[in-house]
Write a protein that holds these residues in place. Sequence first.
Motif, PDB file in Angstrom:
ATOM      1  N   GLY A  66       0.695  -0.968  -0.059  1.00 10.58           N
ATOM      2  CA  GLY A  66       0.402   0.200  -0.019  1.00 10.58           C
ATOM      3  C   GLY A  66       0.683   1.087   0.365  1.00 10.58           C
ATOM      4  N   ILE A  67       2.611   1.410  -0.207  1.00  9.38           N
ATOM      5  CA  ILE A  67       2.800   2.385  -0.080  1.00  9.38           C
ATOM      6  C   ILE A  67       4.216   2.537  -1.303  1.00  9.38           C
ATOM      7  N   GLY A  68       4.889   1.209  -0.811  1.00 12.63           N
ATOM      8  CA  GLY A  68       5.909   1.100  -2.580  1.00 12.63           C
ATOM      9  C   GLY A  68       7.527   0.633  -1.773  1.00 12.63           C
ATOM     10  N   ARG A  69       8.061   1.052  -2.660  1.00 15.09           N
ATOM     11  CA  ARG A  69       9.555   0.662  -2.145  1.00 15.09           C
ATOM     12  C   ARG A  69       9.918   2.162  -1.217  1.00 15.09           C
ATOM     13  N   VAL A  70      10.362   1.913  -0.402  1.00 15.92           N
ATOM     14  CA  VAL A  70      11.207   2.584   0.486  1.00 15.92           C
ATOM     15  C   VAL A  70      12.848   2.887   0.876  1.00 15.92           C
ATOM     16  N   ASP A  71      13.690   4.025   1.236  1.00 19.04           N
ATOM     17  CA  ASP A  71      14.748   3.292   1.180  1.00 19.04           C
ATOM     18  C   ASP A  71      15.589   3.165   1.898  1.00 19.04           C
ATOM     19  N   PHE A  72      14.513   3.249   2.879  1.00 22.95           N
ATOM     20  CA  PHE A  72      14.945   2.689   4.390  1.00 22.95           C
ATOM     21  C   PHE A  72      13.508   2.483   5.065  1.00 22.95           C
ATOM     22  N   LEU A  73      13.948   1.963   5.971  1.00 23.35           N
ATOM     23  CA  LEU A  73      13.108   1.126   7.274  1.00 23.35           C
ATOM     24  C   LEU A  73      13.439   0.707   8.475  1.00 23.35           C
ATOM     25  N   ILE A  74      13.170   1.477   9.637  1.00 19.92           N
ATOM     26  CA  ILE A  74      14.086   1.346  10.855  1.00 19.92           C
ATOM     27  C   ILE A  74      13.139   1.146  11.600  1.00 19.92           C
ATOM     28  N   PHE A  85      17.591  15.372  -6.615  1.00 18.62           N
ATOM     29  CA  PHE A  85      16.572  16.257  -7.932  1.00 18.62           C
ATOM     30  C   PHE A  85      16.255  14.855  -9.036  1.00 18.62           C
ATOM     31  N   ALA A  86      17.559  14.388  -9.689  1.00 20.34           N
ATOM     32  CA  ALA A  86      16.693  13.699 -10.549  1.00 20.34           C
ATOM     33  C   ALA A  86      15.666  12.366 -10.212  1.00 20.34           C
ATOM     34  N   PHE A  87      15.396  11.837  -9.100  1.00 22.96           N
ATOM     35  CA  PHE A  87      14.488  11.059  -9.160  1.00 22.96           C
ATOM     36  C   PHE A  87      12.913  11.743  -9.087  1.00 22.96           C
ATOM     37  N   HIS A  88      13.111  13.132  -8.878  1.00 16.00           N
ATOM     38  CA  HIS A  88      11.619  14.218  -8.252  1.00 16.00           C
ATOM     39  C   HIS A  88      11.835  14.860  -8.549  1.00 16.00           C
ATOM     40  N   ARG A  96       3.415  11.257  -6.772  1.00 17.43           N
ATOM     41  CA  ARG A  96       3.220   9.842  -5.856  1.00 17.43           C
ATOM     42  C   ARG A  96       3.852   9.385  -4.271  1.00 17.43           C
ATOM     43  N   ASP A  97       5.498  10.491  -4.281  1.00 16.79           N
ATOM     44  CA  ASP A  97       5.575  10.701  -2.934  1.00 16.79           C
ATOM     45  C   ASP A  97       4.753  11.257  -2.431  1.00 16.79           C
ATOM     46  N   LEU A  98       4.013  12.807  -2.460  1.00 19.33           N
ATOM     47  CA  LEU A  98       2.783  13.042  -1.793  1.00 19.33           C
ATOM     48  C   LEU A  98       2.320  11.668  -1.286  1.00 19.33           C
ATOM     49  N   PHE A  99       2.087  10.632  -2.186  1.00 19.81           N
ATOM     50  CA  PHE A  99       0.639   9.976  -2.056  1.00 19.81           C
ATOM     51  C   PHE A  99       1.582   8.784  -1.432  1.00 19.81           C
TER      52      PHE A  99
END
Length: 147
Positions: A66-74, A85-88, A96-99
């Motif tokens: 329901g969220i997608g892939r995240v860089d880091f989960l702690i 900036f290149a990917f955003h 996509r990032d806001l949702f």
Amino acid sequence: MAVSAVRLRGVPLALLRGELSAHKSRPSLLILQELDLRAESIVEVDTQHLLKSHGIAYDAQVQLPGIGRVDFLIEGVLIVEVDGFAFHADRSALRRDLFRNNASTFKGLSVLRYPPEAIWYEPGRVIAEIRAVLERRRDAPPRLVSK
């Protein structure tokens, strides 16, 4: 450089280890043993190093339903994203990032987002904010979402 060689240039990790072993480069071999190839950019490698050097355990490149892939989960409660900036750089990436942020909040996860410059030039601030969120989450009583 090792992550770039392996992930982007297709150099087999075994080859790097073999070459260094032949030269008896113990410090470099120890670094290769700890190499985390889940990083997708140099800033993610730097973030991995920052977290490790401060004793913060993480999972990288985690797919969350329901969220997608995240860089880091702690600690299963805090998402840390490093946004270059290149990917955003376009409206669809922003949407996509806001949702994804909204979905994370709805599911009870905290999210911290950093530009690469924060990782490189303000690492103390990044670590302090991560620790503050984790501490607050540990101290907070559990909440139930009402329907």
